[in-house]
Every structure is written in structure tokens, then in C-alpha cells.
Design a protein around this motif. Structure first.
Motif, short mmCIF file in Angstrom:
data_model
loop_
_atom_site.label_atom_id
_atom_site.label_comp_id
_atom_site.label_asym_id
_atom_site.label_seq_id
_atom_site.Cartn_x
_atom_site.Cartn_y
_atom_site.Cartn_z
N ASN A 1 0.94 -1.25 -0.20
CA ASN A 1 0.08 0.04 0.07
C ASN A 1 0.78 0.99 0.03
OD1 ASN A 1 -2.07 2.05 0.43
ND2 ASN A 1 -3.00 1.02 2.01
N LEU A 2 0.81 1.95 -1.07
CA LEU A 2 1.59 3.32 -1.27
C LEU A 2 0.64 4.45 -1.34
CD1 LEU A 2 4.27 2.02 -3.63
CD2 LEU A 2 4.75 2.37 -1.29
N LEU A 3 -0.82 4.44 -1.10
CA LEU A 3 -1.58 5.52 -1.23
C LEU A 3 -1.07 6.61 -0.37
CD1 LEU A 3 -4.83 3.43 -0.96
CD2 LEU A 3 -3.94 4.47 -3.28
N ASP A 4 -1.70 7.86 -0.96
CA ASP A 4 -1.59 9.11 -0.09
C ASP A 4 -0.28 9.54 -0.03
OD1 ASP A 4 -4.19 9.36 -0.76
OD2 ASP A 4 -4.53 8.30 1.08
N ASN A 5 0.81 9.49 -0.97
CA ASN A 5 1.99 10.02 -0.85
C ASN A 5 2.16 11.39 -1.81
OD1 ASN A 5 3.99 8.75 1.49
ND2 ASN A 5 2.73 7.04 0.59
N PRO A 6 3.16 12.10 -1.79
CA PRO A 6 3.23 13.18 -2.42
C PRO A 6 4.27 12.88 -3.61
CG PRO A 6 4.71 13.49 -0.81
CD PRO A 6 3.90 12.35 -0.37
N ARG B 1 -2.07 -7.75 -4.24
CA ARG B 1 -2.90 -6.64 -3.94
C ARG B 1 -1.91 -5.63 -4.02
NH1 ARG B 1 -7.05 -5.07 0.82
NH2 ARG B 1 -7.32 -3.05 0.18
N LEU B 2 -2.24 -4.46 -4.91
CA LEU B 2 -1.35 -3.25 -4.83
C LEU B 2 -2.30 -1.96 -5.03
CD1 LEU B 2 1.27 -1.76 -5.73
CD2 LEU B 2 0.85 -2.27 -7.93
N SER C 1 5.15 -3.28 -14.75
CA SER C 1 5.97 -4.55 -15.12
C SER C 1 6.27 -5.36 -14.25
CB SER C 1 7.00 -3.98 -16.01
OG SER C 1 7.82 -4.93 -16.63
N GLY C 2 6.11 -6.71 -14.54
CA GLY C 2 6.42 -7.53 -13.35
C GLY C 2 5.61 -8.11 -12.61
N VAL C 3 4.49 -7.50 -12.67
CA VAL C 3 3.48 -7.92 -11.79
C VAL C 3 2.39 -8.70 -12.39
CG1 VAL C 3 1.62 -7.02 -10.20
CG2 VAL C 3 3.44 -5.65 -10.37
N THR C 4 2.76 -10.12 -12.15
CA THR C 4 1.87 -11.01 -13.11
C THR C 4 0.79 -11.69 -12.34
OG1 THR C 4 3.29 -12.77 -12.57
CG2 THR C 4 3.86 -11.44 -14.68
N GLU C 5 0.64 -11.75 -11.23
CA GLU C 5 -0.27 -12.42 -10.39
C GLU C 5 -1.28 -11.57 -9.61
OE1 GLU C 5 -0.58 -15.67 -10.70
OE2 GLU C 5 1.18 -16.13 -11.68
N LEU C 6 -1.38 -10.14 -10.14
CA LEU C 6 -2.09 -9.45 -9.42
C LEU C 6 -3.53 -9.87 -9.31
CD1 LEU C 6 -1.38 -6.46 -7.99
CD2 LEU C 6 -2.37 -5.41 -9.88
N GLU C 7 -4.22 -9.66 -8.17
CA GLU C 7 -5.63 -9.98 -8.06
C GLU C 7 -6.64 -8.80 -7.72
OE1 GLU C 7 -6.14 -12.95 -4.87
OE2 GLU C 7 -5.25 -14.54 -6.13
N GLU C 8 -5.96 -7.75 -7.15
CA GLU C 8 -6.77 -6.43 -6.80
C GLU C 8 -5.89 -5.38 -6.88
OE1 GLU C 8 -9.28 -4.62 -3.00
OE2 GLU C 8 -8.82 -6.71 -3.31
N LEU C 9 -6.49 -4.25 -7.59
CA LEU C 9 -5.34 -3.05 -7.93
C LEU C 9 -6.36 -1.87 -7.78
CD1 LEU C 9 -3.13 -1.48 -9.13
CD2 LEU C 9 -4.16 -1.81 -11.40
N THR C 10 -5.91 -1.26 -6.97
CA THR C 10 -6.37 0.28 -6.47
C THR C 10 -5.67 1.39 -6.67
OG1 THR C 10 -7.57 -0.72 -4.63
CG2 THR C 10 -7.70 1.62 -4.54
N ILE C 11 -6.11 2.27 -7.49
CA ILE C 11 -5.33 3.47 -7.95
C ILE C 11 -6.15 4.79 -7.67
CG2 ILE C 11 -4.18 4.55 -10.08
CD1 ILE C 11 -4.19 2.07 -11.45
N HIS C 12 -5.50 5.46 -6.92
CA HIS C 12 -6.15 6.99 -6.60
C HIS C 12 -5.42 7.73 -7.76
CE1 HIS C 12 -7.57 6.14 -2.48
NE2 HIS C 12 -8.25 5.42 -3.30
#
Length: 705
Positions: free
Chosen positions: A133-138, A156-157, A173-184
């Protein structure tokens, strides 16, 4: 020399860097909040550096502190750590090798900090990481080379925030098994155009809080048709969507779940989205268009009628105010939600195939519709006064009817529900009657067939007034309140028995006689007072008598032949008439001749006693049995002790042997008088009669003035 100086400066900078990186542990505080499961909760601890914790710790929560930097050696040795949270700090600097020792780390949270750059070196050794989780950083972009390249097990990313303005090809790139992606990414300025790639692995597409800044430049997704063929679940929630063109909808060939809740859809635009009900989205099983601006139930029923696989339909929180009599629905429909509307009545428009029906938060007052397959019925937030009839739902298992206007319910109401297992009926205006309280408290203890599954605290008494606000489970009612008919019956029976026993006791004690005589005496006294008042105002006074004679009519011959001649007409030779103390003739008051006609008999008796100096009682068995003698004796009973007569006002003459036990017990004072006063006995021998008359005259003698 210059070269030596440069080398010296370089060495100095390197030594300073190493000195800073290898900070002493004496500057770090220890966190002692670790439990036996090796979980360390160091949140809200006010730490400004990563604290010391046991190396065997499995989870470490450092959220909501004031940490600004993570040094290279802060987490060294924590090879067993599974989860690390640095959420909500002031983190601006992370050493490139700070996480190198965390080989077992599966979850890392760096959200809500001050990271302006994302360094790919942080993650090079995190081969086991599954959640990041890298959300809400500048940071404005993810950086280069691709920062997630080494996270081959990431599932989950979450990344993005207000500062993110650019997404580039290869960022994931490299994220091949992702099941859940959240982008703000509400402020994106650069986004590389998508190209044709293999997207067959896309199963779910979720968009929330999407804001279209320029509606008039909004175009359809036809150019992205390669993205629309594969998703089975699409959610576009709270994003101001007002229409999906029919051509776009036809591209969603694998769509099974569609959620367009909390948008701007209307009956017209839903008609366009569902291609006027021609059966587009033929594989759709779940449709959620709640929280929009739909108004016609008949329109939506027509549009979904040909969706042959539709099982769940949510059209809640729309503007429905009425329901037509007949509707067309797919035969497969099992779950229908029309809660949060403005319905006041229901009709046979509802499909009989339903297993779950939610009509909560409407204005319904009654429910009359046979739904044989229904298993769950939700009616909370309406205006029901009583439970619906159970025969309408032969298979109902769950009923919720909270926040209505129910007064009470009981076993008799639930018996018609043959298969009901769970009931939620709290937050109603309950009348806490004995039957309702007893039923509910028994059910709370698990004694009933139907289990009440909401909180017992939600069952509050609304009436009676003295129980208002009390939880039903804590109410204790008395037997008087709960069994009023029985209590009244028993009380009346007991009162009747007591009254009967009291009457018998009073009768045995002659209380009724005393009451009767007291009342008669009071009335007679009032008459006497009025009479004396008339006498004082100058009216002619009534003549006085020497004695009032009370006797039985059966003893009248003795009174007339012996008493009257002897006292009123004394024989001349009996004594010397010239003697001043010789007996004079006496005046006797006899009821037969001296009672005034036209007066109440009681007044006559009272008047005779008041006008007589003495009262002579001719006692015999006839006297005891005579009613009139009883009256005279009764009044003398009062008169003797009223204070108006002298202490020797009564003279008792016994015509025949008679003891005080022969006198009725109710004449207790007269019986006492016989015990304390000498009485005269009429002699049976004729030669003793002279002595009798002499004694009687002595008792009646009054000195002349």
C-alpha cells in the motif's frame, strides 16, 4: 595536491555517511507492547525513530507515530517479520537497503506519509510480499526503472494520490499475479494510450468516485472494445454515470455482475443501456442500479424480462411511488430489493418466484400477497401495525420488521408461520402487556421455536407510561397486572366470604340491631329537640307522667287490672288520707291510651320517656318476644344512658321468674342493669302483694314541693 584533497573530501563524506547509517541503538526507544503471539502494536506511541522490538516478532504496527526516517539498520535481524505498517507517519526518507532483511514480509503499508519518490531498491529483496500500500504520498509518478519488477508474488497493490499526475507503460511490469488493484488518480495529466494486449485475465473491473470534468467530451468505450469482452464483474459506483450506450452494452458479452449504484441513471437512460429490453447482457445474473433516479417499476420489469439468467435485482433507493397490478419478470429472478422507495401499497406485480424480498424503508401498512417460494422478507422501516399473515409465506424462514409501529405480537401470531426460524422486530412501539412480556422474555431465553436474532436492547416498552423506556427483557410485572380477571375473581370471592363472615359476626353480635336502633334514636332525638324548641317558644307544654309503663300486649290484663287501679286509684282505706305523706294517686303513661294519634310511633315512645319521671318495665317472656316492647326497651336503653334521665329512672317488675340470661344479649346494658339494680318480683302468693305495692310506691314516690 588537488587530487589528494578531492580524495580526502570523498573519504570524509563516505565516513560521515557510514556514521549516520550506523546509528547507535542508544538513540532508539524500546516498544514493550508485544503479546505472546509475537505481535507488536506500537501505534500511537509518539516514536520519532523505529523502536526496538524482539527480533522474532511476526507483526509490527508503527502507524500514527512521528517517524521521519527509516535507517538501514532499523529493521535488520527481523527475518521472521510477516507484516509491517508505517501508515500515518511523517516518513520522507527510507534507506535503499532498509527492507533488505525482511525476506518473509508479506504485507507492507507505507500509505499516508511524505514520500516524494518511490525507490525500486526498497523492494528488491521482498520476494514474499503479497500486499503493498503506497496510497496518499506526494509522488507524481512511480519512477523508473519499474518499481514493482521484483514483486513476483504480489496479489494486491494500492498506489496513487492527489499528487499522481502520470502513469506510464511498464509501470506495472513484473506484476503477473495481481488480483486486486486500487489506483487513486483523480489528477492525472499524462496517460499513455492503451494498445492491443492480451487481457483475457481481466475478471473484475471496479471504478468508484469517478469524476468526469467535461461531460460534453465524454465518448463511448467502443475504441476499448478489447477491454470489454472479458470482464465478468463490472462496478462503476458513485461516479455520475448517466448513460451507457446500447452499442457499448453489447460488447459486455461475458458480463454476469453489473453494479451501477449511486449514479444518475433514469428510466430513459436505463432503457438505452438495456437496449430497450431485447435481451442484451444475456449472461447477466446480478444487476444493481440502486441509488439512481428511476421512477417506473413497470419500465424496469419490462427491460429485464428477457434476461433469462437474472437472479438478483437491486432497484432500491429510487423514486418509485406506486406499483402496477401486473408486471413481467424473468422466471429466474429470486432476489428483489425495492427498499428505500416511496411505495405505500404492493400489488401482484411482484413475481411469485422470489425467495428474498426487501421492501424496507417504504410507507407500507399492510401486505396481502401469496409468495410460496419466499424465504426472506424484509419490512423494516415501514408503518405495519401487526405482523403479516403467515399463510401468505409457507416457506418463510427469516422476517425483519424493525422500526415499524408494532404494538405487540405473540405465539398466536407466529403459529401461522410454519417454517419461520429468525425474527427481527425491535425498535417498535411496544405495549408491554403481561402476555407480550412473558412471550418475549421466554424467547430471549431460547424457549421459543422462533429465535429473535436482533439485540434484546432494541425491544423497549412504549406503554404503559410507567414502563416507558424500559427494556422488555428487564420488565417485571406483578400478578395483579398479569392476571386481572383471576385476581378480581379471587378478590371478589374473598371479599364476599369476608363480607359473609362479617355479616354473620355482626348478626351474632347484634350490630345491625344497634345500627337500626341508633338511627331510630337519632331521628327521634331530632324530633325531640324540635318539640322542646316549640315548647320554649310558648306552645302548650305536654303533661308529665310519674311513670311510663312498657309492657307486652299479652300482659295488658295485669297492667289494667292490677297496676293501673293500684297506682292511679289508691284505695282510701289503704292509708290515712289526712297524713301529708299518705300516697297520692300517680299518673301512668300507657301506650294504648296516652300516645298521641298521628305521630310517628318512635316519636311517641321518645316523648313518653321524656315526659315520664320513671320507666316501668313489666318483664315477662311475653315482653321479650314482643316487637313493641323491644322498641320501648331499645329506646330506654339509649335514654337510660343518654344523660337526661336519673340513675334510677328504670324500674323492673318481673311478672314471672326471669333471669338476666333470658334477656336478649343485644340488651347488654339492660342485662348489666339487672345485675346491678334491685328489681321487683310479682309475688305468686296473694298475701305478699301488699308488700309488693308498697315497695313499688316507694320506688315511684316523689316528694311534693
Amino acid at each position: 595536491m588537488g587530487q589528494s584533497a578531492n580524495s580526502y573530501l570523498t573519504l570524509l563524506v563516505l565516513l560521515l555517511s557510514l556514521g549516520c547509517a550506523q546509528r547507535s541503538d542508544t538513540d532508539r526507544k524500546r516498544c514493550g507492547y508485544c503479546d505472546l503471539q509475537l505481535s507488536c502494536d506500537c501505534s500511537y506511541g509518539g516514536f520519532i525513530h523505529v523502536p526496538l522490538v524482539p527480533e522474532r516478532a511476526l507483526t509490527l504496527d508503527l502507524s500514527f507515530n512521528n517517524i521521519t526516517e527509516v535507517w538501514a539498520d532499523d529493521l535488520s535481524g527481523h527475518m521472521s517479520l510477516r507484516a509491517l505498517s508505517l501508515h500515518g507517519n511523517r516518513l520522507a526518507v527510507i534507506h535503499p537497503s532498509a527492507f533488505d532483511s525482511l525476506w518473509s514480509l508479506e504485507k507492507l503499508d507505507l500509505s499516508d506519509n511524505r514520500l516524494t519518490d518511490i525507490n525500486h531498491k526498497w523492494f528488491t529483496k521482498l520476494g514474499a510480499l503479497q500486499q503493498l500500500n503506497l496510497l496518499d504520498n506526494p509522488y507524481s509518478c512511480l519512477g523508473s526503472p519499474p518499481v514493482f519488477q521484483s514483486l513476483v508474488r504480489l496479489r494486491r497493490l494500492d498506489f496513487g494520490g492527489p499528487a499522481l499526475v502520470e502513469l506510464k507503460r511498464g509501470d506495472l511490469s513484473g506484476v503477473t499475479e495481481l488480483e486486486e488493484l486500487t489506483i487513486h488518480a483523480n489528477n492525472l495529466e499524462r496517460w499513455e494510450r492503451a494498445s492491443w494486449t492480451d487481457h483475457r485475465g481481466i475478471d473484475e473491473f471496479f471504478v468508484q468516485n469517478l469524476l468526469v470534468l467535461d461531460v460534453f467530451k465524454f465518448v463511448s468505450l467502443l475504441q476499448h472494445r478489447f477491454l470489454l469482452h472479458y470482464p465478468r464483474k463490472v462496478s462503476v459506483i458513485h461516479s455520475q454515470v448517466f448513460v451507457i450506450p446500447c452499442l457499448t452494452a453489447r460488447l459486455l458479452v461475458n458480463m454476469q455482475y453489473l453494479d451501477l449504484s449511486n449514479n444518475l441513471l433514469t428510466d430513459l437512460t436505463v432503457t438505452e443501456m438495456l437496449c430497450n429490453g431485447d435481451g442484451t447482457l444475456k449472461d447477466l445474473r446480478v444487476l444493481n442500479i440502486s441509488g439512481n433516479s428511476l421512477k417506473s417499476v413497470s419500465t424496469i420489469s419490462r427491460l429485464v424480462a428477457k434476461l433469462s439468467k437474472l437472479t438478483h435485482l437491486d432497484i432500491s433507493r429510487n423514486g418509485y411511488s406506486s406499483m402496477p397490478q401486473d408486471c413481467s419478470w424473468p422466471r429466474t429472478l429470486r432476489h428483489l430489493n425495492i427498499s428505500g422507495a416511496k411505495l405505500t401499497t404492493i400489488t401482484s406485480c411482484l413475481p411469485t418466484t422470489l425467495e428474498v424480498l426487501d421492501l424496507s424503508n417504504n410507507g407500507l401498512k399492510s401486505f396481502f400477497l401469496f409468495l410460496p417460494a419466499l424465504r426472506e422478507l424484509h419490512l423494516s422501516g415501514n408503518k405495519f401495525l401487526s405482523l403479516p399473515q403467515g399463510w401468505q409465506f409457507p416457506n418463510l424462514q427469516i422476517l425483519t420488521i424493525q422500526s415499524n409501529t408494532l404494538n405487540m405480537f405473540g405465539n398466536s401470531d407466529l403459529q401461522s408461520y410454519r417454517r419461520l426460524q429468525s425474527l427481527q422486530a425491535g425498535q417498535n412501539k411496544f405495549v408491554c402487556s403481561c402476555d407480550f412480556v412473558d412471550f418475549l422474555q421466554s424467547d430471549f431465553k431460547g424457549a421459543g421455536d422462533v429465535h429473535i436474532t436482533d439485540r434484546t436492547e432494541s425491544y423497549i416498552c412504549d406503554s404503559p407510561l410507567y414502563l416507558q423506556g424500559e427494556p422488555v427483557g428487564q420488565v417485571s410485572l406483578s400478578i395483579i397486572e398479569c392476571h386481572q380477571v383471576l385476581f378480581v375473581s379471587v378478590s371478589c370471592g374473598v371479599a364476599l366470604c369476608v363480607a359473609l363472615l362479617l355479616c354473620i359476626l355482626l348478626w351474632r353480635l347484634h350490630a345491625f340491631w344497634y345500627l337500626k336502633m341508633t338511627w331510630a334514636w337519632i331521628k327521634a332525638k331530632r324530633s325531640s329537640k324540635r318539640r322542646r324548641k316549640r315548647d320554649r317558644t310558648g306552645a302548650e307544654a305536654l303533661l308529665s307522667f310519674d311513670a311510663f309503663v312498657s309492657y307486652s300486649e299479652r300482659d295488658a290484663s295485669w297492667v289494667e287490672n292490677f297496676l293501673v287501679p293500684e297506682l292511679e286509684e289508691p284505695r282510701e282505706n289503704a292509708e290515712d288520707s289526712s297524713n301529708p305523706r299518705s300516697p297520692r294517686s300517680l299518673t301512668l303513661c300507657l301506650h294504648k291510651r296516652d300516645f298521641l294519634p298521628g305521630y310517628w310511633i318512635m316519636d311517641n315512645i321518645m316523648s313518653a320517656m321524656e315526659r315520664s319521671r320513671r320507666t316501668i318495665f313489666i318483664l315477662s317472656q311475653n315482653f321479650v318476644e314482643s316487637d313493641w316492647c323491644r322498641y320501648e326497651l331499645d329506646f330506654s336503653h339509649f335514654w337510660l344512658f343518654d344523660g337526661n334521665a336519673g340513675g334510677e329512672a328504670a324500674i323492673l317488675i318481673l311478672l314471672e321468674p326471669l333471669s338476666k340470661d333470658d334477656i336478649p344479649k343485644r340488651f347488654c346494658k339492660l342485662r348489666k342493669l339487672m345485675s346491678s339494680t334491685t328489681y321487683l318480683e310479682w309475688p305468686q302468693e296473694e298475701e305478699r302483694s301488699g308488700e309488693f305495692w308498697k315497695n313499688l310506691r316507694e320506688a315511684l314516690r316523689v316528694e311534693d314541693d
